[in-house]
Motif scaffolding. Structure first.
Motif, mmCIF file in Angstrom:
data_model
loop_
_atom_site.group_PDB
_atom_site.id
_atom_site.type_symbol
_atom_site.label_atom_id
_atom_site.label_comp_id
_atom_site.label_asym_id
_atom_site.label_seq_id
_atom_site.Cartn_x
_atom_site.Cartn_y
_atom_site.Cartn_z
ATOM 1 N N ASP A 76 11.078 3.404 -1.112
ATOM 2 C CA ASP A 76 10.910 1.957 -0.967
ATOM 3 C C ASP A 76 11.764 1.420 0.183
ATOM 4 N N ARG A 95 4.792 -2.292 -0.973
ATOM 5 C CA ARG A 95 4.568 -0.923 -0.507
ATOM 6 C C ARG A 95 3.284 -0.813 0.297
ATOM 7 N N ARG A 96 3.339 0.013 1.321
ATOM 8 C CA ARG A 96 2.130 0.303 2.095
ATOM 9 C C ARG A 96 1.263 1.302 1.357
ATOM 10 N N ASN A 116 5.586 4.448 0.070
ATOM 11 C CA ASN A 116 5.414 4.395 1.523
ATOM 12 C C ASN A 116 5.290 5.794 2.126
#
Length: 361
Positions: A76, A95-96, A116
């Motif tokens: 994170d 988060r991606r 991520n």
């Protein structure tokens, strides 16, 4: 701080995976004087993080949510406030991507394993009996997160015919990149490192050689590794936590403990990628709603009879979809229950307010 060996000198955030996506999200926090940090490790006492000025030990702020899917996780990017001791994590940036499995308890919440992530390295020991179903589940988790899977065939020095292992794994991983490796001879390690894009997470069963693989990618002994038993060539994975490691070449690796259960939830689309050949065959079935059992003109059953598809793979596909649908339904029921409880609480508050107003009148 029990983390990778970093000096106290400045660290380029880009080398830790910082992108424009996170920079845009952090603008408001930067104005407040907070700093971005990437989570290296989470334990009960707090979190080890990396900032532009080096490692920082931090505690989680009381305002952070306790939802298992949104709590602080390795990988994170967090908002760090350093106006006191210890430093405090006051927020988690959206988060991606996230690698998550269905929880093993009855809460219907998913457990996030790593955040991520760009690349998922699935460690599979070819020195042991290969569990094809577990590989399919790992692949589904990777596809569900929108990440790129790479299969690392470990302990290749312990088998006489690595091509047989590659063929067996390749049959259940169409389209996934595969690299045969040996941490003893060094075969395949550089090639595996070259497949890593951005942040990679290392997944696999206990004893698959993940710790040895992590050490080989780091080019130094960082993760604890138990001795391999001479009787069967097996080792035990001693990692008990998830930890972020900085690799040579500004790449990131998140090592994880061995996973026993790999539950899935609402992953129908990802399963379609894992079992892509079944999806493609189904397009030629005589009926659009064909269940691939006893229906006439079923292209999937014809492929099984013709030896072009293994019946066990079809059954694992069905099982994965059943589990996915059941877990998703349980999650929907939990959300409905939460909404109902919230609505009832609001109704009680409104009624109490009216009663109080009536008494005052």
């Amino acid at each position: 701080m029990n983390s990778p060996d970093h000096s106290s000198s400045r660290i380029e955030l880009v080398a830790l995976g910082w992108e424009d996506y996170f920079s845009a999200l952090f603008t408001e926090h930067a104005c407040a004087g907070d700093v971005p940090a990437r989570v290296v490790r989470v334990d009960r006492g707090g979190c080890d993080t990396l900032t532009a000025t080096g490692p920082v030990r931090a505690v989680r702020g009381s305002g952070l949510v306790t939802d298992r899917e949104r709590t602080v996780c390795t990988g994170d990017w967090v908002v760090l406030r350093r106006d006191g001791e210890p430093a405090q994590i006051v927020d988690v940036l959206p988060r991606r991507t996230a690698i998550a499995r269905a929880s093993s308890d009855r809460t219907s919440e998913r457990q996030v394993l790593a955040a991520n992530v760009d690349t998922v390295i699935i460690a599979v020991s070819v020195a042991d009996r290969v569990n094809l179903g577990r590989i399919e589940r790992f692949l589904t988790l990777a596809y569900d997160a929108g990440t790129r899977p790479v299969i690392a065939l470990t302990k290749s020095d312990l088998v006489d015919d690595i091509l047989a292992g590659e063929a067996a794994v390749g049959a259940v991983a169409p389209g996934a990149e595969m690299v045969a490796t040996s941490t003893v001879s060094g075969v395949g390690i550089d090639l595996l490192a070259s497949t890593i894009i951005g942040t990679a997470v290392l997944l696999g069963s206990s004893g698959a050689g993940k710790s040895s693989l992590a050490n080989a990618l780091l080019r130094r002994d960082r993760m604890a590794v138990n001795d391999i038993r001479s009787a069967d060539g097996k080792g035990r994975h001693t990692t008990a936590h998830r930890e972020l490691l900085v690799l040579p070449g500004c790449k990131i690796l998140i090592d994880t403990p061995g996973l026993r259960g790999i539950g899935v939830q609402d992953v129908a689309d990802a399963a379609g990628r894992t079992f892509s050949e079944i999806e493609e065959l189904a397009l030629d079935c005589g009926f659009r709603d064909c269940e691939h059992r006893s229906e006439p003109r079923c292209a999937v059953q014809e492929a099984i009879r013709g030896g072009r598809l293994d019946s066990g793979r079809l059954e694992r596909y069905r099982k994965l979809l059943r589990e996915s649908e059941w877990s998703a339904a349980r999650g929907d029921a939990r959300e409905a229950s939460k909404r109902s409880k919230r609505d009832k609480a609001i109704t009680r508050d409104i009624r109490a307010m009216y009663r109080f107003r009536d008494r005052q009148g």
